[in-house]
Design a protein around this motif. Structure first.
Motif, PDB file in Angstrom:
ATOM      1  N   GLN A 211      -3.550  -5.931  -1.911  1.00 24.88           N
ATOM      2  CA  GLN A 211      -3.404  -4.603  -2.499  1.00 24.88           C
ATOM      3  C   GLN A 211      -4.656  -3.747  -2.346  1.00 24.88           C
ATOM      4  O   GLN A 211      -4.693  -2.623  -2.832  1.00 24.88           O
ATOM      5  CB  GLN A 211      -3.050  -4.718  -3.981  1.00 24.88           C
ATOM      6  N   SER A 212      -5.649  -4.256  -1.648  1.00 21.05           N
ATOM      7  CA  SER A 212      -6.863  -3.495  -1.383  1.00 21.05           C
ATOM      8  C   SER A 212      -7.297  -3.781   0.053  1.00 21.05           C
ATOM      9  O   SER A 212      -7.219  -4.925   0.519  1.00 21.05           O
ATOM     10  CB  SER A 212      -7.977  -3.895  -2.354  1.00 21.05           C
TER      11      SER A 212
ATOM     12  N   PHE B 122       0.848  -1.183   0.000  1.00 18.22           N
ATOM     13  CA  PHE B 122       0.000   0.000   0.000  1.00 18.22           C
ATOM     14  C   PHE B 122       0.886   1.236   0.000  1.00 18.22           C
ATOM     15  O   PHE B 122       2.087   1.167   0.275  1.00 18.22           O
ATOM     16  CB  PHE B 122      -0.911   0.023   1.243  1.00 18.22           C
TER      17      PHE B 122
ATOM     18  N   ARG C 143      -3.622   4.554   0.255  1.00 19.03           N
ATOM     19  CA  ARG C 143      -3.902   4.447  -1.177  1.00 19.03           C
ATOM     20  C   ARG C 143      -3.352   3.121  -1.703  1.00 19.03           C
ATOM     21  O   ARG C 143      -2.429   2.544  -1.127  1.00 19.03           O
ATOM     22  CB  ARG C 143      -3.255   5.611  -1.937  1.00 19.03           C
ATOM     23  N   GLN C 144      -3.922   2.675  -2.805  1.00 14.54           N
ATOM     24  CA  GLN C 144      -3.416   1.458  -3.427  1.00 14.54           C
ATOM     25  C   GLN C 144      -2.049   1.726  -4.054  1.00 14.54           C
ATOM     26  O   GLN C 144      -1.720   2.844  -4.434  1.00 14.54           O
ATOM     27  CB  GLN C 144      -4.398   0.946  -4.481  1.00 14.54           C
TER      28      GLN C 144
ATOM     29  N   LYS D  61     -10.083  -4.068   1.286  1.00  9.18           N
ATOM     30  CA  LYS D  61     -11.207  -5.003   1.397  1.00  9.18           C
ATOM     31  C   LYS D  61     -10.747  -6.454   1.416  1.00  9.18           C
ATOM     32  O   LYS D  61     -11.500  -7.347   1.835  1.00  9.18           O
ATOM     33  CB  LYS D  61     -12.201  -4.787   0.257  1.00  9.18           C
ATOM     34  N   ASP D  62      -9.487  -6.679   1.024  1.00  8.89           N
ATOM     35  CA  ASP D  62      -8.968  -8.043   1.014  1.00  8.89           C
ATOM     36  C   ASP D  62      -8.208  -8.406   2.284  1.00  8.89           C
ATOM     37  O   ASP D  62      -7.721  -9.536   2.418  1.00  8.89           O
ATOM     38  CB  ASP D  62      -8.048  -8.235  -0.199  1.00  8.89           C
TER      39      ASP D  62
ATOM     40  N   GLU E  64      -9.727   3.501   1.816  1.00  3.36           N
ATOM     41  CA  GLU E  64      -8.746   3.991   0.860  1.00  3.36           C
ATOM     42  C   GLU E  64      -9.140   5.367   0.338  1.00  3.36           C
ATOM     43  O   GLU E  64     -10.330   5.707   0.250  1.00  3.36           O
ATOM     44  CB  GLU E  64      -8.611   3.013  -0.306  1.00  3.36           C
TER      45      GLU E  64
END
Length: 653
Positions: A604-605, A571, A585-586, A607-608, A642
């Motif tokens: 990379q997110s 990130f 941020r991604q 939500k994961d 994010e």
């Protein structure tokens, strides 16, 4: 009523909140700006005292001293303490008026400084460029009666621990006296000729009676407010052990305290207990900002003596030279919602008493919702020897400038110290880059141990056992998020040496640490549920016995069973250390590791990010909300978003 879970200590007990709402029997008014003010008055609103000390001499238990706005150039000496938690003596700013107690005098008489060389080793004064103008002022003996900080050097008392071969002694041997021009400090130089190369500086003659100074633009001082420190402290009893005293809403500035020990602050409890210091500001204390402990280890401690049980709340401590808050042997402390900024400019870290907060043998205490920032060559928080059952929670530890570690827990072996729900950012390290061994080609591959030169840690445990580090965000460490070493032969009496065992490193987020996330001294510790972001290779390390092991997450699990719920990711995270905000941020995976993406399952997110097993000893999040779920994501926040700037200021003001 539900209990405040942020006050739950590691052993499951709750912090003893002893404070009671006060009903005062008497009020005394002080107003230095009142036309009828006099110390011969009765202290009524119509006939106030002109000095705070006049009220302090009369204040009995149950008295509130109300101080009206103005600048008071005195050191307040309470004559007595309260009689208990419901019969305290309080010294408070009246309403929202600004009350400033200054340990300085104004200088009004100036002369051009003549007869001194601005060039070294020559009798000629050579100046290149704009002319240098140096002024002098002679101290008035009446204003410095009993204490002249321009005579006393910084470190007079206990020099036992100084390692002279490792430190520049200049600042230790500088004088305690400070000079301010329009509120801005001038810098002390050791030799007169150094004034020529340092605008905004001053030099003190050998006898401490005359000060030579140069303003920032070589101006005439007549057009400026020039202040010289003349008192050691701003608010301090002359009698030790006065207790049950409250200090509220006062600004204390220019205290010419020396380097600890003894720990003597601009505001001092002088070995008293059950003090409340809240909504105060301490500015430019030469040594210590506030002291609430036993002052010095050379004092005897009598049977049944209470040390600590004090509260420091919503204070702002700016630019303490060595230590912001000092608490030798203090127990049952509540230190909350404070801003401690700019500590350590004296560069006395090798006197071993430097830090935003420095405590010894601290037990059953809460350090919560504080902001430590811009601490210079000192720890944000140093817990030295025999600390147990303390909780450090919801704090910001930011911008450690040339800082070895943010939190240092030393020689504490008997019980848990819990560090949870904090945010660490930018621990720069304090080391000589030139001492890093050169390792050309493959030369570094075959070493069996680290060189030990590079540092910069969020948490450093030295000979300390049972440190629990849970649900923190740890970012931008020059070396590692966690580092510890055993100190086997530091043995007091018939006790034991330190092992640095049984650390619990649970459910944290480690971000962009340059050498490693975790450096365990041995395998006799635990690591589980952590999220590792933007890490280098070999970021999980066990240092002893040699050879050291530098592992990735897969090997960490396989060889030691650690972090079976651990995760990795990439990130872009930023923290604004001026406004106390964070943004996530991604970030694309770097080309050098792109081929590992599938094998390593990089997140990379947000939500994961998977939830992990929550630890029951930490039932709250960064904002103090109770977390009842059995699963939560790693780190201090229960939800990550994010591309949104969020406030991470934890204080309740």
């Amino acid at each position: 009523m539900d209990k405040d879970m942020t006050l739950r200590l590691p052993n499951g007990d709750f912090f003893n909140r002893w404070e009671k709402e006060q009903v005062y029997d008497r009020e005394l008014h002080v107003d230095c700006s009142h036309a009828a003010a006099s110390d011969e008055n009765d202290g009524s609103p119509e006939h106030p005292f002109i000095t705070i000390n006049a009220a302090a001499a009369l204040a009995l238990p149950g008295t509130r001293v109300l101080i009206h706005g103005g600048v008071y150039r005195e050191c307040v000496h309470p004559a007595r303490g309260g009689d208990g938690i419901d019969k305290m003596i309080s010294y408070e700013a009246y309403g929202n008026e600004k009350v400033v107690i200054k340990a300085s005098v104004t200088a009004k008489e100036f002369q051009k400084s003549e007869g001194w060389n601005l060039s070294r080793f020559t009798t000629e004064t050579k100046q290149e460029g704009a002319p240098v103008t140096v002024w002098k002022t002679e101290l008035d003996p009446e204003e410095f009666r009993g204490y002249n900080p321009f005579c006393a050097v910084n470190i007079l008392h206990d020099r036992l621990f100084i390692e002279y071969d490792k430190t520049d002694m200049t600042t230790y041997l500088n004088r305690r006296g400070m000079i301010f021009c329009d509120g801005k400090p001038l810098r002390q130089v050791a030799l007169y000729n150094q004034l020529g190369g340092q605008p905004g500086s001053y030099w003190i003659e050998a006898n401490g009676q005359t000060v030579h100074f140069r303003l920032f633009e070589d101006e005439n001082p007549k057009g400026h407010l020039i202040e010289l420190t003349c008192r050691e402290q701003c608010f301090a009893p002359k009698i030790p052990f006065l207790s049950y005293i409250k200090v509220k809403g006062l600004t204390c500035a220019h205290a010419a305290t020396g380097a600890p020990v003894p720990q003597r602050g601009a505001i001092s409890a002088f070995r008293g207990h059950h003090w409340i210091i809240e909504d105060c500001t301490v500015e430019w204390s030469n040594g210590v900002g506030i002291d609430i402990g036993n002052e010095c280890w050379h004092h005897t401690v009598t049977a049944g003596q209470v040390i600590g049980s004090s509260v420091i709340r919503r204070c702002r401590i700016y630019d303490a030279g060595v230590c912001g808050i000092a608490g030798l042997f203090a127990e049952n402390l509540l230190i909350e919602d404070n801003l401690i900024q700019g500590t350590g400019w004296q560069k006395m870290e090798l006197s071993w008493e430097a830090g935003g907060i420095k405590v010894h043998n601290c037990t059953d205490s809460i350090f919560r919702r504080n902001i430590f920032t811009k601490t210079y060559r000192a720890d944000h928080l140093w817990m030295d020897v025999g600390n147990q059952n303390n909780r450090i929670t919801q704090n910001l530890f930011l911008d450690g400038i040339e800082q070895r570690e943010a939190i240092f827990i030393e020689c504490s072996r008997d019980d848990v110290n819990l560090i949870d729900n904090n945010i660490f950012w930018n621990i720069q390290g304090r080391f000589d880059p030139g001492a890093i061994p050169e390792e050309p080609g493959s030369a570094g591959w075959y070493k069996t141990e680290e060189s030990g030169v590079v540092n910069g840690y969020a948490v450093y445990g030295e000979g300390t056992d049972y440190t629990h580090i849970v649900n923190n965000f740890i970012g931008k460490c020059r070396s590692a998020g966690y580092y510890a070493k055993a100190v086997a032969f530091r043995i007091a009496g018939d006790s034991r040496g330190g092992t640095s065992r049984d650390a619990k490193i649970w459910n944290n987020i480690f971000y962009d640490c340059k050498e490693a996330a975790v450096k365990m001294p041995t395998k006799h510790n635990e690591s589980e549920g952590n999220l590792f972001l933007n890490m280098p290779g070999g970021f999980l390390r066990i240092l002893y016995p040699a050879p050291a092991e530098c592992l990735d997450l897969k090997a960490w699990r396989q060889f030691y069973g650690f972090d079976r719920q651990g995760q990795e990711g990439y990130f872009d995270i930023s923290i604004d250390t001026e406004h106390f905000t964070m943004e996530i941020r991604q970030k694309d995976i770097s080309p050098s590791t792109f081929h590992l993406k599938e094998k390593r399952s990089y997140i990379q997110s947000v939500k994961d990010i998977r939830t992990v097993t929550a630890k029951t000893m930490v039932p709250t999040d960064f904002y103090g909300n109770t977390v009842n779920e059995g699963m939560r994501i790693p780190g201090p926040l229960v939800k990550l978003v994010e591309n949104q700037i969020i406030s991470i200021d934890p204080r309740r003001l």
